[in-house]
Scaffold this motif. Structure first.
Motif, short mmCIF file in Angstrom:
data_model
loop_
_atom_site.label_atom_id
_atom_site.label_comp_id
_atom_site.label_asym_id
_atom_site.label_seq_id
_atom_site.Cartn_x
_atom_site.Cartn_y
_atom_site.Cartn_z
N LEU A 8 6.58 4.22 -1.28
CA LEU A 8 5.01 4.80 -0.78
C LEU A 8 4.13 3.64 -0.88
CD1 LEU A 8 3.20 7.36 -0.06
CD2 LEU A 8 3.39 7.67 -2.37
N CYS A 9 3.07 3.45 0.05
CA CYS A 9 2.25 2.33 -0.24
C CYS A 9 0.79 2.99 0.16
CB CYS A 9 2.42 1.11 0.76
SG CYS A 9 4.02 0.14 0.26
N SER A 10 -0.02 2.66 -0.45
CA SER A 10 -1.46 3.11 -0.13
C SER A 10 -2.41 1.91 0.55
CB SER A 10 -2.14 3.72 -1.14
OG SER A 10 -2.43 2.42 -2.28
N ALA A 25 -5.49 -11.34 -5.75
CA ALA A 25 -4.87 -12.34 -6.28
C ALA A 25 -4.97 -12.91 -7.80
CB ALA A 25 -4.63 -13.55 -5.19
N ALA A 26 -6.00 -12.92 -7.83
CA ALA A 26 -6.89 -13.42 -9.01
C ALA A 26 -6.50 -12.31 -10.18
CB ALA A 26 -8.35 -13.39 -9.17
N LEU A 27 -6.23 -11.06 -9.85
CA LEU A 27 -5.70 -9.93 -10.93
C LEU A 27 -4.29 -10.12 -11.15
CD1 LEU A 27 -7.99 -6.87 -9.98
CD2 LEU A 27 -8.50 -8.67 -11.74
N GLY A 28 -3.58 -10.86 -10.46
CA GLY A 28 -2.18 -11.20 -10.70
C GLY A 28 -1.16 -10.29 -9.65
N CYS A 29 -1.85 -9.89 -8.64
CA CYS A 29 -1.16 -9.06 -7.59
C CYS A 29 -0.68 -10.18 -6.62
CB CYS A 29 -2.00 -8.10 -6.63
SG CYS A 29 -3.02 -6.90 -7.76
N GLU A 30 0.67 -9.95 -6.24
CA GLU A 30 1.42 -11.17 -5.40
C GLU A 30 1.09 -10.91 -4.10
OE1 GLU A 30 5.80 -12.63 -4.35
OE2 GLU A 30 5.51 -11.05 -6.04
N LEU A 31 0.53 -11.59 -3.24
CA LEU A 31 0.53 -11.48 -1.59
C LEU A 31 1.92 -11.74 -1.03
CD1 LEU A 31 -1.40 -11.07 0.94
CD2 LEU A 31 -1.74 -13.58 0.79
N THR A 32 2.19 -10.90 -0.57
CA THR A 32 3.67 -10.95 -0.01
C THR A 32 3.75 -11.27 1.41
OG1 THR A 32 4.19 -8.56 0.15
CG2 THR A 32 4.72 -9.54 -2.05
N TRP A 33 2.58 -10.79 2.20
CA TRP A 33 2.71 -10.96 3.49
C TRP A 33 1.12 -10.53 4.00
CZ3 TRP A 33 0.90 -7.63 7.36
CH2 TRP A 33 0.95 -7.84 8.75
N ALA A 44 3.94 -4.77 -10.44
CA ALA A 44 4.65 -3.80 -11.16
C ALA A 44 5.73 -3.06 -10.27
CB ALA A 44 3.77 -3.07 -11.83
N GLY A 45 6.41 -3.58 -9.16
CA GLY A 45 7.29 -2.78 -8.49
C GLY A 45 6.77 -2.15 -7.52
N SER A 46 5.29 -1.92 -7.38
CA SER A 46 4.57 -1.10 -6.31
C SER A 46 4.10 -2.02 -5.33
CB SER A 46 3.70 -0.12 -6.87
OG SER A 46 4.39 0.80 -7.70
N LYS A 47 3.53 -1.55 -4.04
CA LYS A 47 3.13 -2.12 -3.15
C LYS A 47 1.59 -1.61 -2.57
CE LYS A 47 7.32 -4.62 -1.63
NZ LYS A 47 8.15 -4.66 -0.61
N PHE A 48 0.80 -2.37 -2.15
CA PHE A 48 -0.47 -1.65 -1.36
C PHE A 48 -0.85 -2.72 -0.54
CE2 PHE A 48 -2.07 -4.03 -4.92
CZ PHE A 48 -3.08 -4.44 -4.61
N TYR A 49 -1.66 -2.10 0.50
CA TYR A 49 -2.02 -2.86 1.72
C TYR A 49 -3.66 -2.87 1.67
CZ TYR A 49 2.11 -2.39 4.29
OH TYR A 49 3.41 -2.28 4.68
N VAL A 50 -4.41 -4.29 1.73
CA VAL A 50 -5.66 -4.35 1.82
C VAL A 50 -5.85 -4.53 3.37
CG1 VAL A 50 -7.58 -5.90 1.21
CG2 VAL A 50 -5.94 -5.32 -0.55
N GLN A 51 -6.79 -3.83 3.61
CA GLN A 51 -7.08 -3.90 5.23
C GLN A 51 -8.44 -4.47 5.33
OE1 GLN A 51 -6.81 0.09 7.31
NE2 GLN A 51 -6.83 1.03 5.19
N ARG A 52 -8.51 -5.01 6.52
CA ARG A 52 -9.95 -5.62 7.15
C ARG A 52 -10.54 -4.21 7.91
NH1 ARG A 52 -11.78 -10.74 8.52
NH2 ARG A 52 -9.74 -11.44 8.51
N TYR A 53 -10.94 -3.43 6.92
CA TYR A 53 -11.68 -2.17 7.54
C TYR A 53 -12.43 -1.51 6.55
CZ TYR A 53 -12.24 2.69 9.32
OH TYR A 53 -12.91 3.65 10.03
#
Length: 123
Positions: A8-10, A25-33, A44-53
Protein backbone atom coordinates in the motif's frame (compact mmCIF):
# COMPACT_ATOMS: atom_id res chain seq x y z
CA UNK A 1 -13.37 -10.09 -0.95
CA UNK A 2 -9.64 -10.74 -0.72
CA UNK A 3 -7.60 -8.32 -2.80
CA UNK A 4 -4.44 -10.32 -2.16
CA UNK A 5 -2.68 -6.98 -1.74
CA UNK A 6 1.08 -6.99 -1.40
CA UNK A 7 1.73 -3.29 -0.79
CA UNK A 8 0.00 0.00 0.00
CA UNK A 9 1.58 3.29 -1.12
CA UNK A 10 0.29 6.80 -0.74
CA UNK A 11 0.70 9.75 -3.09
CA UNK A 12 1.73 13.18 -1.84
CA UNK A 13 1.61 16.42 -3.81
CA UNK A 14 4.42 18.80 -4.63
CA UNK A 15 4.27 22.43 -5.57
CA UNK A 16 7.89 22.34 -6.76
CA UNK A 17 8.58 18.74 -7.80
CA UNK A 18 12.38 18.98 -7.77
CA UNK A 19 12.40 20.75 -4.40
CA UNK A 20 10.13 18.13 -2.85
CA UNK A 21 12.29 15.31 -4.18
CA UNK A 22 15.37 16.98 -2.69
CA UNK A 23 13.56 17.50 0.63
CA UNK A 24 12.57 13.86 1.05
CA UNK A 25 16.06 12.73 0.04
CA UNK A 26 17.51 15.10 2.66
CA UNK A 27 15.30 13.42 5.27
CA UNK A 28 16.85 10.06 4.40
CA UNK A 29 14.16 8.71 2.11
CA UNK A 30 15.60 6.65 -0.74
CA UNK A 31 14.58 7.66 -4.25
CA UNK A 32 14.01 4.31 -5.97
CA UNK A 33 12.48 5.45 -9.26
CA UNK A 34 11.42 8.68 -10.95
CA UNK A 35 10.22 10.13 -14.21
CA UNK A 36 9.20 13.69 -15.10
CA UNK A 37 6.01 13.63 -13.00
CA UNK A 38 6.35 10.98 -10.32
CA UNK A 39 9.00 9.87 -7.83
CA UNK A 40 8.92 6.73 -5.70
CA UNK A 41 10.61 6.91 -2.30
CA UNK A 42 11.33 4.13 0.19
CA UNK A 43 11.60 4.53 3.94
CA UNK A 44 11.58 1.87 6.65
CA UNK A 45 10.16 -0.83 4.42
CA UNK A 46 7.35 1.39 3.13
CA UNK A 47 7.05 3.42 -0.05
CA UNK A 48 5.30 6.60 -1.13
CA UNK A 49 5.03 8.61 -4.31
CA UNK A 50 5.73 12.32 -4.69
CA UNK A 51 3.89 13.64 -7.69
CA UNK A 52 4.15 16.74 -9.82
CA UNK A 53 0.66 17.83 -8.86
CA UNK A 54 -0.52 20.45 -6.40
CA UNK A 55 -3.81 21.52 -4.93
CA UNK A 56 -3.35 23.79 -1.91
CA UNK A 57 -6.26 22.39 0.12
CA UNK A 58 -5.14 18.81 -0.50
CA UNK A 59 -1.49 19.53 0.27
CA UNK A 60 -2.34 21.25 3.54
CA UNK A 61 -4.57 18.34 4.60
CA UNK A 62 -2.24 15.53 3.49
CA UNK A 63 -0.32 13.77 6.27
CA UNK A 64 2.17 10.94 6.62
CA UNK A 65 2.67 9.20 9.95
CA UNK A 66 6.20 7.86 10.44
CA UNK A 67 7.20 5.94 13.55
CA UNK A 68 10.71 6.87 14.69
CA UNK A 69 13.01 5.76 17.50
CA UNK A 70 13.87 9.27 18.72
CA UNK A 71 11.60 12.22 17.95
CA UNK A 72 13.95 14.69 19.65
CA UNK A 73 16.92 13.56 17.55
CA UNK A 74 14.75 13.90 14.43
CA UNK A 75 13.90 17.45 15.46
CA UNK A 76 17.58 18.34 15.81
CA UNK A 77 18.54 16.73 12.49
CA UNK A 78 15.68 18.34 10.55
CA UNK A 79 16.37 21.72 12.14
CA UNK A 80 19.93 21.43 10.79
CA UNK A 81 18.64 20.53 7.31
CA UNK A 82 16.26 23.49 7.31
CA UNK A 83 19.00 25.84 8.57
CA UNK A 84 20.78 25.38 5.23
CA UNK A 85 18.06 27.46 3.59
CA UNK A 86 17.51 24.89 0.84
CA UNK A 87 13.85 24.44 1.81
CA UNK A 88 12.55 27.91 2.76
CA UNK A 89 8.88 26.95 3.06
CA UNK A 90 9.45 23.77 5.10
CA UNK A 91 9.30 23.92 8.87
CA UNK A 92 9.60 21.76 11.97
CA UNK A 93 8.20 22.01 15.49
CA UNK A 94 9.74 20.86 18.74
CA UNK A 95 8.64 17.40 19.94
CA UNK A 96 5.27 17.38 21.67
CA UNK A 97 3.82 14.72 23.96
CA UNK A 98 0.44 13.79 22.51
CA UNK A 99 -2.41 12.40 24.64
CA UNK A 100 -2.45 9.16 22.62
CA UNK A 101 1.00 8.26 24.00
CA UNK A 102 3.51 9.35 21.38
CA UNK A 103 6.15 12.05 21.41
CA UNK A 104 5.73 13.72 18.01
CA UNK A 105 7.93 16.04 15.97
CA UNK A 106 5.80 17.71 13.31
CA UNK A 107 7.42 18.56 9.99
CA UNK A 108 5.82 20.44 7.09
CA UNK A 109 7.32 19.66 3.70
CA UNK A 110 7.89 22.40 1.09
CA UNK A 111 4.25 22.43 -0.04
CA UNK A 112 2.58 21.93 3.35
CA UNK A 113 2.28 18.14 3.66
CA UNK A 114 2.46 17.34 7.38
CA UNK A 115 4.75 14.56 8.60
CA UNK A 116 4.14 13.11 12.06
CA UNK A 117 7.44 11.69 13.33
CA UNK A 118 6.11 9.70 16.28
CA UNK A 119 8.17 8.06 19.00
CA UNK A 120 5.96 5.51 20.73
CA UNK A 121 8.11 4.55 23.71
CA UNK A 122 8.26 8.13 25.01
CA UNK A 123 7.50 8.72 28.66
Amino acid sequence: MNLQATELCSFVPSQDFELSKAFYAALGCELTWADDNLALFALAGSKFYVQRYYVKDWAENCMLHISVKDAAACHVAITEVLATGRFPTARVSAPKAEPYGALVTYVWDPCGVLLHLAQWDAE
